[in-house]
Design a protein around this motif. Structure first.
Motif, mmCIF file in Angstrom:
data_model
loop_
_atom_site.group_PDB
_atom_site.id
_atom_site.type_symbol
_atom_site.label_atom_id
_atom_site.label_comp_id
_atom_site.label_asym_id
_atom_site.label_seq_id
_atom_site.Cartn_x
_atom_site.Cartn_y
_atom_site.Cartn_z
ATOM 1 N N ILE A 176 53.292 44.039 32.170
ATOM 2 C CA ILE A 176 53.596 44.036 33.597
ATOM 3 C C ILE A 176 52.506 44.765 34.380
ATOM 4 O O ILE A 176 52.042 44.288 35.425
ATOM 5 C CB ILE A 176 54.977 44.664 33.873
ATOM 6 N N ARG A 177 52.075 45.902 33.886
ATOM 7 C CA ARG A 177 51.017 46.644 34.577
ATOM 8 C C ARG A 177 49.701 45.860 34.560
ATOM 9 O O ARG A 177 48.944 45.878 35.533
ATOM 10 C CB ARG A 177 50.838 48.019 33.939
ATOM 11 N N HIS A 178 49.432 45.186 33.470
ATOM 12 C CA HIS A 178 48.214 44.374 33.354
ATOM 13 C C HIS A 178 48.227 43.217 34.359
ATOM 14 O O HIS A 178 47.253 43.022 35.103
ATOM 15 C CB HIS A 178 48.107 43.830 31.928
ATOM 16 N N LEU A 179 49.309 42.456 34.399
ATOM 17 C CA LEU A 179 49.384 41.312 35.316
ATOM 18 C C LEU A 179 49.334 41.769 36.766
ATOM 19 O O LEU A 179 48.690 41.126 37.613
ATOM 20 C CB LEU A 179 50.661 40.507 35.042
ATOM 21 N N HIS A 180 50.004 42.867 37.055
ATOM 22 C CA HIS A 180 49.967 43.410 38.422
ATOM 23 C C HIS A 180 48.545 43.816 38.802
ATOM 24 O O HIS A 180 48.068 43.491 39.896
ATOM 25 C CB HIS A 180 50.901 44.614 38.524
ATOM 26 N N GLY A 196 46.389 40.899 39.738
ATOM 27 C CA GLY A 196 46.786 40.097 40.893
ATOM 28 C C GLY A 196 47.587 38.854 40.582
ATOM 29 O O GLY A 196 47.610 37.912 41.383
ATOM 30 N N VAL A 197 48.249 38.824 39.424
ATOM 31 C CA VAL A 197 49.079 37.665 39.071
ATOM 32 C C VAL A 197 50.443 37.815 39.748
ATOM 33 O O VAL A 197 51.146 38.793 39.502
ATOM 34 C CB VAL A 197 49.264 37.563 37.545
ATOM 35 N N PRO A 198 50.851 36.880 40.596
ATOM 36 C CA PRO A 198 52.158 36.981 41.254
ATOM 37 C C PRO A 198 53.292 36.936 40.229
ATOM 38 O O PRO A 198 53.294 36.094 39.330
ATOM 39 C CB PRO A 198 52.200 35.750 42.167
ATOM 40 N N MET A 199 54.271 37.833 40.404
ATOM 41 C CA MET A 199 55.361 37.949 39.434
ATOM 42 C C MET A 199 56.699 38.126 40.138
ATOM 43 O O MET A 199 56.769 38.755 41.200
ATOM 44 C CB MET A 199 55.153 39.172 38.530
ATOM 45 N N SER A 250 58.791 48.122 40.791
ATOM 46 C CA SER A 250 58.098 47.996 42.077
ATOM 47 C C SER A 250 56.824 47.171 41.939
ATOM 48 O O SER A 250 56.247 46.735 42.948
ATOM 49 C CB SER A 250 57.756 49.385 42.631
ATOM 50 N N LEU A 251 56.377 46.917 40.718
ATOM 51 C CA LEU A 251 55.160 46.136 40.493
ATOM 52 C C LEU A 251 55.406 44.639 40.657
ATOM 53 O O LEU A 251 54.449 43.866 40.773
ATOM 54 C CB LEU A 251 54.608 46.417 39.091
ATOM 55 N N PHE A 252 56.665 44.227 40.667
ATOM 56 C CA PHE A 252 56.984 42.811 40.859
ATOM 57 C C PHE A 252 56.932 42.461 42.344
ATOM 58 O O PHE A 252 57.301 43.264 43.196
ATOM 59 C CB PHE A 252 58.374 42.491 40.310
ATOM 60 N N ASP A 253 56.504 41.248 42.640
ATOM 61 C CA ASP A 253 56.450 40.797 44.029
ATOM 62 C C ASP A 253 57.843 40.516 44.584
ATOM 63 O O ASP A 253 58.099 40.761 45.763
ATOM 64 C CB ASP A 253 55.587 39.528 44.129
ATOM 65 N N TYR A 254 58.724 40.005 43.729
ATOM 66 C CA TYR A 254 60.081 39.658 44.170
ATOM 67 C C TYR A 254 61.081 39.919 43.059
ATOM 68 O O TYR A 254 60.763 39.799 41.875
ATOM 69 C CB TYR A 254 60.170 38.180 44.597
ATOM 70 N N GLN A 259 37.264 42.705 33.563
ATOM 71 C CA GLN A 259 37.793 41.373 33.327
ATOM 72 C C GLN A 259 38.051 40.675 34.652
ATOM 73 O O GLN A 259 38.116 41.311 35.706
ATOM 74 C CB GLN A 259 39.060 41.427 32.474
ATOM 75 N N GLU A 260 38.166 39.380 34.575
ATOM 76 C CA GLU A 260 38.366 38.580 35.782
ATOM 77 C C GLU A 260 39.760 38.797 36.342
ATOM 78 O O GLU A 260 40.697 39.102 35.614
ATOM 79 C CB GLU A 260 38.191 37.088 35.458
ATOM 80 N N THR A 261 39.913 38.632 37.653
ATOM 81 C CA THR A 261 41.232 38.667 38.275
ATOM 82 C C THR A 261 41.589 37.274 38.749
ATOM 83 O O THR A 261 40.712 36.423 38.927
ATOM 84 C CB THR A 261 41.260 39.625 39.484
ATOM 85 N N ILE A 262 42.869 37.038 38.936
ATOM 86 C CA ILE A 262 43.305 35.765 39.496
ATOM 87 C C ILE A 262 42.783 35.665 40.928
ATOM 88 O O ILE A 262 42.997 36.550 41.745
ATOM 89 C CB ILE A 262 44.850 35.678 39.502
ATOM 90 N N LYS A 263 42.112 34.578 41.261
ATOM 91 C CA LYS A 263 41.507 34.446 42.586
ATOM 92 C C LYS A 263 42.320 33.528 43.505
ATOM 93 O O LYS A 263 42.154 33.568 44.714
ATOM 94 C CB LYS A 263 40.083 33.903 42.457
ATOM 95 N N ASP A 264 43.167 32.692 42.911
ATOM 96 C CA ASP A 264 43.841 31.698 43.730
ATOM 97 C C ASP A 264 45.233 32.162 44.142
ATOM 98 O O ASP A 264 46.231 31.530 43.865
ATOM 99 C CB ASP A 264 43.922 30.347 43.005
ATOM 100 N N LYS A 265 45.318 33.315 44.830
ATOM 101 C CA LYS A 265 46.598 33.813 45.330
ATOM 102 C C LYS A 265 46.854 33.330 46.749
ATOM 103 O O LYS A 265 47.304 34.055 47.604
ATOM 104 C CB LYS A 265 46.640 35.339 45.276
#
Length: 249
Positions: free
Chosen positions: A97-101, A104-107, A130-134, A234-240
């Motif tokens: 969860i901390r990694h995806l947050h 920038g991966v929406p969760m 609190s790291l989740f978007d919804y 490492q790369e981040t998600i760019k298509d948010k």
């Protein structure tokens, strides 16, 4: 494997060790009101992922308990309230969860629990959630059916800005949840309890894209998600490019 841009997580037995509490409480009530008959995994597997009312009704019915569904829910709720605040995240959960947050991966969390039960279960883990978007709960407006119906995952998809279903990855521990995600046309990572796996038949027959023993075994790169950071970069998600309500709930 599909390219995943959005992740949706069940909670009970997947993020938090709450299924153990459900098992303990149910068995204690069976000890008291059904002469100690055993709460077996073939019954438990049918309850997992369903709403509280559905699960209670099935237990009262199956074990012929001398009480109404509401009475059963009232008795079990008192016991749950004592134990749920003490549950901890399961292995591998915090890391992922901390990694995806961070990348920038929406969760979203999509739990069949009511909002009040969600708050009780997560009371000692506020920072993690609190790291989740919804956060989507089973008693939210517009969710008419519990799992295996897809309602709760479709609601999470909508909150996340309606990304294509084929780009959504659901994490589940219950067979009802796996089916709900497939009914929503999404991909699924199934992380079942070993006892559930024993009675569920061939894991491949359930349609999950991957079946894991633990969240620690998940490899993000298999779904074109950012790899765990072992090099310091490492790369981040760019298509948010999503439009979603401001309130994460």
């Amino acid at each position: 494997m599909p390219k995943i841009t959005h992740c949706i997580f069940d909670m009970d037995g997947l993020l938090l060790d709450t299924e153990r509490v459900y098992t303990e409480v149910t068995q204690e009530l069976l000890d008291k009101y059904a002469d100690g008959v055993k709460f077996t995994w073939d019954v438990k597997s049918k309850l997992m992922g369903r709403t509280g009312t559905e699960s209670a009704s099935m237990v009262v019915d199956h074990y012929k308990l001398p009480m109404s569904v509401q009475e059963y829910m009232d008795k079990s709720s008192v016991m749950h309230e004592e134990r749920f605040p003490l549950v901890k995240p399961l292995p591998g959960v915090e890391r992922l969860i901390r990694h995806l947050h961070a990348k920038g991966v929406p969760m979203a969390v999509a739990t069949s629990s009511t909002r009040s039960k969600f708050e009780l279960k997560t009371s000692l883990n506020d920072e993690l959630f609190s790291l989740f978007d919804y956060i989507v709960c089973g008693d939210d407006a517009g969710i008419e059916r519990g799992k295996p119906a897809p309602d709760i995952f479709l609601a999470a998809q909508q909150r996340l800005g309606n990304p294509p279903a084929e780009n959504c990855l659901v994490f589940e521990d219950a067979t009802n949840g796996v089916q709900a995600a497939l009914n929503a046309k999404m991909h699924v990572v199934w992380i079942p309890d070993a006892n559930l796996l024993k009675i569920s038949g061939d894991p491949d027959s359930h349609g999950a894209a991957a079946v894991l023993e633990s969240m620690t075994d998940f490899e993000p790169e298999a779904f074109e998600l950012p790899v765990f950071d072992t090099t310091g970069h490492q790369e981040t998600i760019k298509d948010k490019d999503i439009t979603a309500p401001q309130d994460r709930y």
